[in-house]
Design a protein around this motif. Sequence first.
Motif, PDB file in Angstrom:
ATOM      1  N   ARG A  84     -10.822   2.567  -2.249  1.00 18.04           N
ATOM      2  CA  ARG A  84     -10.016   2.644  -1.031  1.00 18.04           C
ATOM      3  C   ARG A  84      -9.839   1.258  -0.417  1.00 18.04           C
ATOM      4  O   ARG A  84     -10.757   0.448  -0.417  1.00 18.04           O
ATOM      5  CB  ARG A  84     -10.648   3.615  -0.021  1.00 18.04           C
ATOM      6  CG  ARG A  84     -10.759   5.058  -0.495  1.00 18.04           C
ATOM      7  CD  ARG A  84      -9.442   5.636  -1.015  1.00 18.04           C
ATOM      8  NE  ARG A  84      -8.358   5.587  -0.051  1.00 18.04           N
ATOM      9  CZ  ARG A  84      -8.084   6.563   0.822  1.00 18.04           C
ATOM     10  NH1 ARG A  84      -8.812   7.660   0.843  1.00 18.04           N
ATOM     11  NH2 ARG A  84      -7.077   6.448   1.652  1.00 18.04           N
ATOM     12  N   GLY A  85      -8.649   1.014   0.054  1.00 21.25           N
ATOM     13  CA  GLY A  85      -8.343  -0.305   0.610  1.00 21.25           C
ATOM     14  C   GLY A  85      -8.031  -1.335  -0.469  1.00 21.25           C
ATOM     15  O   GLY A  85      -7.886  -2.528  -0.187  1.00 21.25           O
ATOM     16  N   GLY A  86      -7.894  -0.875  -1.713  1.00 22.72           N
ATOM     17  CA  GLY A  86      -7.774  -1.786  -2.852  1.00 22.72           C
ATOM     18  C   GLY A  86      -6.494  -2.589  -2.946  1.00 22.72           C
ATOM     19  O   GLY A  86      -6.420  -3.531  -3.745  1.00 22.72           O
ATOM     20  N   SER A  87      -5.483  -2.291  -2.153  1.00 24.96           N
ATOM     21  CA  SER A  87      -4.264  -3.116  -2.238  1.00 24.96           C
ATOM     22  C   SER A  87      -4.515  -4.539  -1.779  1.00 24.96           C
ATOM     23  O   SER A  87      -3.810  -5.448  -2.203  1.00 24.96           O
ATOM     24  CB  SER A  87      -3.120  -2.577  -1.391  1.00 24.96           C
ATOM     25  OG  SER A  87      -3.148  -1.234  -1.318  1.00 24.96           O
ATOM     26  N   ASP A  88      -5.489  -4.727  -0.898  1.00 25.71           N
ATOM     27  CA  ASP A  88      -5.837  -6.094  -0.497  1.00 25.71           C
ATOM     28  C   ASP A  88      -6.261  -6.881  -1.737  1.00 25.71           C
ATOM     29  O   ASP A  88      -5.895  -8.045  -1.913  1.00 25.71           O
ATOM     30  CB  ASP A  88      -7.023  -6.093   0.484  1.00 25.71           C
ATOM     31  CG  ASP A  88      -6.688  -5.436   1.809  1.00 25.71           C
ATOM     32  OD1 ASP A  88      -5.500  -5.396   2.162  1.00 25.71           O
ATOM     33  OD2 ASP A  88      -7.623  -4.957   2.483  1.00 25.71           O
ATOM     34  N   THR A 128      -2.484   8.427   0.865  1.00 25.87           N
ATOM     35  CA  THR A 128      -3.585   8.468  -0.100  1.00 25.87           C
ATOM     36  C   THR A 128      -4.608   9.550   0.283  1.00 25.87           C
ATOM     37  O   THR A 128      -5.107  10.271  -0.580  1.00 25.87           O
ATOM     38  CB  THR A 128      -4.252   7.082  -0.216  1.00 25.87           C
ATOM     39  OG1 THR A 128      -3.232   6.106  -0.403  1.00 25.87           O
ATOM     40  CG2 THR A 128      -5.207   7.019  -1.392  1.00 25.87           C
ATOM     41  N   PHE A 142      -3.504  -1.434  -5.403  1.00 26.23           N
ATOM     42  CA  PHE A 142      -4.471  -0.347  -5.625  1.00 26.23           C
ATOM     43  C   PHE A 142      -4.536   0.176  -7.061  1.00 26.23           C
ATOM     44  O   PHE A 142      -5.426   0.926  -7.399  1.00 26.23           O
ATOM     45  CB  PHE A 142      -4.092   0.780  -4.647  1.00 26.23           C
ATOM     46  CG  PHE A 142      -4.994   1.960  -4.524  1.00 26.23           C
ATOM     47  CD1 PHE A 142      -6.360   1.810  -4.314  1.00 26.23           C
ATOM     48  CD2 PHE A 142      -4.469   3.259  -4.568  1.00 26.23           C
ATOM     49  CE1 PHE A 142      -7.174   2.931  -4.149  1.00 26.23           C
ATOM     50  CE2 PHE A 142      -5.269   4.381  -4.402  1.00 26.23           C
ATOM     51  CZ  PHE A 142      -6.633   4.219  -4.191  1.00 26.23           C
ATOM     52  N   GLU A 169       1.513   4.543  -4.019  1.00 27.89           N
ATOM     53  CA  GLU A 169       2.042   3.183  -4.112  1.00 27.89           C
ATOM     54  C   GLU A 169       3.304   3.126  -4.970  1.00 27.89           C
ATOM     55  O   GLU A 169       4.105   2.217  -4.829  1.00 27.89           O
ATOM     56  CB  GLU A 169       0.968   2.231  -4.673  1.00 27.89           C
ATOM     57  CG  GLU A 169       0.025   1.636  -3.621  1.00 27.89           C
ATOM     58  CD  GLU A 169      -1.039   2.581  -3.079  1.00 27.89           C
ATOM     59  OE1 GLU A 169      -1.143   3.721  -3.591  1.00 27.89           O
ATOM     60  OE2 GLU A 169      -1.768   2.199  -2.140  1.00 27.89           O
ATOM     61  N   SER A 225       0.861  -1.184   0.000  1.00 26.98           N
ATOM     62  CA  SER A 225       0.000   0.000   0.000  1.00 26.98           C
ATOM     63  C   SER A 225       0.893   1.227   0.000  1.00 26.98           C
ATOM     64  O   SER A 225       2.109   1.117   0.128  1.00 26.98           O
ATOM     65  CB  SER A 225      -0.812   0.073   1.296  1.00 26.98           C
ATOM     66  OG  SER A 225      -1.744  -0.932   1.396  1.00 26.98           O
ATOM     67  N   ALA A 226       0.256   2.381  -0.058  1.00 21.72           N
ATOM     68  CA  ALA A 226       0.980   3.641   0.131  1.00 21.72           C
ATOM     69  C   ALA A 226       1.262   3.817   1.624  1.00 21.72           C
ATOM     70  O   ALA A 226       0.637   3.165   2.459  1.00 21.72           O
ATOM     71  CB  ALA A 226       0.126   4.794  -0.374  1.00 21.72           C
TER      72      ALA A 226
END
Length: 411
Positions: free
Chosen positions: A150-154, A47, A136, A74, A41-42
């Motif tokens: 948002r939270g998209g790195s998961d 972000t 992300f 990121e 993530s960042a």
Amino acid sequence: MARIVQKFGGTSVATIERIKAAALKVKRERERGHQLTVAVSAMSGATDKLVELTRQASPLHDARESDVVIASGEQVTVGLMALCLQELGIPSRSFCGWQVPIRTNAAHGQARIEELVPDELERMLARGEVPVVAGFQGVTADGRITTLGRGGSDTTAVALAAALKAERCDIYTDVDGVYTSDPRIVTRARKLTRITFEEMLEMASLGAKVLQTRSVELAMNHRVRVQVLSSFAEQIGSDYPGTLLVDEDEIVEKHVVSGVTYSRDEAKITLVKVSDRPGVAAAIFGPLANANVNVDMIVQNVSEDGRATDLTFTVSRSDLDRAVALLNPLVKELGINRIRHDSNVVKVSVIGVGMRSHAGVAQRMFKALGDKGINIEVISTSEIKISILIAEEFTELALRTLHTAYGLDAN
Ligand code: ASP
Ligand code: MG
């Protein structure tokens, strides 16, 4: 030898010291003989700052340009992580989403992954190198940068694990797993060693913010074993210190209810005395749907005289004003007496796959809350969850009461 994707969240890459600590976890897994792919993530807070900058530049911004800006957090952390790995003697290189590539649709700000091409990553893994992929981010068919929400790195991490057919996707975060309830409120909450995909999906969408909901959906569809674990603890993923998302048949310790969650992002709207005739619900919810206002719980009573009835439903708090503005013009046409609304409400949900095979699960909830004098305003149920709406002031009491009532308290 196993193939593992390790994802480090914002707090786990918040400073150079933390990135170095994360890199050491990569090193330790690698020394056990595993093949690693890293997603990041960042830096935490980065972000948010970028979102704020795009807002200042242009309040009604072009989503394509806003994605260019907010995806940049990121790009910083993938480069830093690759550098830290190299410092530890691990051959590594970074990838932005477009370099993989991770192809998405063009829904900027909320894009969905359509294809992740693993070829270059595979070549690196075969050479014993560690690819570091930006979470992300993605790229559209016409080459524009997108973000996954948002939270998209998961979601990036799970997509990587699916495409690489990894044995596991370890999500390193600031909590050490998934709990039966929010430990800040329910002090006797317990960490679950395992949870089913379905339960996690409900928990993620009903207020537990450990994982992005979309990432759980993806894990469930592709049967990716996801582990949520702390990046601050000594242990690494292969020690299994966290919570593992698994299929139902892999659950050893069975409970009727596995978790109690809550969401404060709720507002209740009641239309007093709506005409009771065909087409009315469509006339009310149509304009809301067209304006992207998500309606959640709905209750409508039978009318006593066959002429008018009350209709209550919930929307998210941030949509309340918009929803009321959209409903006001309908008052006359639909014979609505009055529009009442209340944002001092909270949705409390109990979740568990065990509910499918047990009777009386809802009754236990109603009785426990009734005994504490907590009034239930709206109820909705699905196969594996029961949600209720109550006054916000009772949030803590309701969570603790239900946690005890379903036998979830730690000894
Ligand atoms: N950096 C993005 C965010 O803050 C994505 C993520 O952290 O998962 O939402
Ligand atoms: Mg996150």
